[in-house]
Motif scaffolding. Sequence first.
Motif, PDB file in Angstrom:
ATOM      1  N   ASP A  21      27.221 -10.967 114.186  1.00 14.50           N
ATOM      2  CA  ASP A  21      28.496 -11.666 114.337  1.00 14.50           C
ATOM      3  C   ASP A  21      29.611 -10.641 114.531  1.00 14.50           C
ATOM      4  O   ASP A  21      29.974  -9.921 113.614  1.00 14.50           O
ATOM      5  N   ARG A  58      28.994  -8.812 110.890  1.00 17.03           N
ATOM      6  CA  ARG A  58      27.911  -9.138 109.984  1.00 17.03           C
ATOM      7  C   ARG A  58      26.591  -9.103 110.720  1.00 17.03           C
ATOM      8  O   ARG A  58      26.515  -9.492 111.883  1.00 17.03           O
ATOM      9  N   ASP A  62      31.552 -17.908 118.037  1.00 22.70           N
ATOM     10  CA  ASP A  62      31.421 -18.269 116.611  1.00 22.70           C
ATOM     11  C   ASP A  62      31.635 -19.764 116.369  1.00 22.70           C
ATOM     12  O   ASP A  62      31.008 -20.342 115.475  1.00 22.70           O
TER      13      ASP A  62
HETATM   14 MG    MG Z   1      34.453 -14.869 112.086  1.00 16.06          MG
END
Ligand code: MG
Length: 462
Positions: free
Chosen positions: A71, A78, A198
């Motif tokens: 991410d 992440r 996202d």
């Molecule tokens: Mg975010």
Amino acid sequence: SGKWAKAMDILREFEDRCGTPIAKLRQVADAMTVEMHAGLASDGGSKLKMLISYVDNLPTGDETGIFYALDLGGTNFRVLRVKLGGADNVKKEFTEVSIPSHLMTGTCEDLFDFIAGELAKFVATEGEDMHITAGTQRELGFTFSFPVKQSSIAGGTLVRWTKGFNIEDAVGQDVVDELTKAMERIGLDMRVSALVNDTVGTLAGGRYSNTNVIAAVILGTGTNAAYVERANAIPKWQGLLPKSGEMVINMEWGNFRSSHLPLTEFDENLDNASLNPGEQIFEKIISGMYLGEIVRRVLLKMAKEAEFFGETVPLKLETQFVLRTPDMSAMHHDSTPDLKVVATKLKDILEISNTSLKMRRVIVEVCETVATRGARLSAAGILGILKKIGRDTIKEGEEPQKSVIAMDGGLFEHYTKFRKAMQTAMDELLGEEASNNILIELSNDGSGLGAALLAASHSQYR
Ligand code: MG
Ligand code: ADP
């Protein structure tokens, strides 16, 4: 004194210009719906890009196997490893790394080398129970939270940077190719099976545990939304209609703008000084990267024109982005009778001491004004989506259908007063009956899981 009156004038004028009465929110919601239609009709038809995600099937819960997700979208990135066992049985392991700021404005190769390196370190920590089948390739869902023009589920070119990133040689490049090349350079054997925004990841992750999820909204460093559209309501879509009849659309709503938005001189100045002037106007009045900065700009005017903090303007107050939204939030939530938290923040961040309680109350009021405007406009944006898909009212004689909006992002998660103001506006806009059937649910880091699920459903071994 005259100076205090002058400061109050600045405050009142700011509050007036930030006003978001219901009638205005409805105009904003309607403008959002109009722009959605325009963006779906043709490329470049609207400020809203309404990007086709190539996700035409959302997770069912039957997905199995071990998958990675990455991410990249804000200040942190992440890396996630999930073991999907079917029917809500998920084992997750993750790590979070902050992105060195020089990489956010450096070269494409340096950024992706860094990411691939961190990913490789994480892969090296795979335990016994997280080993993939011998002879198969590891697969990754890549959550990339910037506007991308997708060419397939696993490919797409960067349209432009937002949120403080500015790496010129990456614009127009296929981000999956760039990541794949970086992985090859360090000998990490992994296939990118899905490239998702996202919002799209959050939608997929939300749908996995709740079939009523129809949209996802991010309120974090930036802001954006995605939702499930009927494929035959997308005139610009040239391909075959998907079997499901549906397509997830990444709105890129941060770039929304409308003459109905309540903009102030502070927003205009912030925009002019930004890395992307003229762009992401909705984002610049709503999201976590900017709210604290708007407060700073209001206080600076009060310092300069009304000697609010004394005869000299505090030096720190002149620094862009010194006042971060989490600090603004802490001041706004200060429940001590003498506003101790406000005093401490002013001292620590702005090196301003000896403020009176009266002054500290004014500062809280500025925070309240900025947060409330952002929260209520976010609610108006959501109403725009609900209208577009006909979920904003209860249909006469029909069983009420629940609609869930999966929400993620640090601003929504941590800024309680923002979240409450947003819910209040939703209730006011929808009315009681419809409001009972429309739920906003925090989906904590749903986007990582969603990206892994989409990697699973687009696996080469399926
Ligand atoms: Mg975010
Ligand atoms: P990103 O959007 O970068 O992927 P997050 O969803 O974690 O990351 O959101 C981080 C953002 O959330 C921060 O930039 C900040 O603006 C906001 N935020 C984090 N903590 C708080 C807080 N306590 N109060 C208000 N805003 C916060």
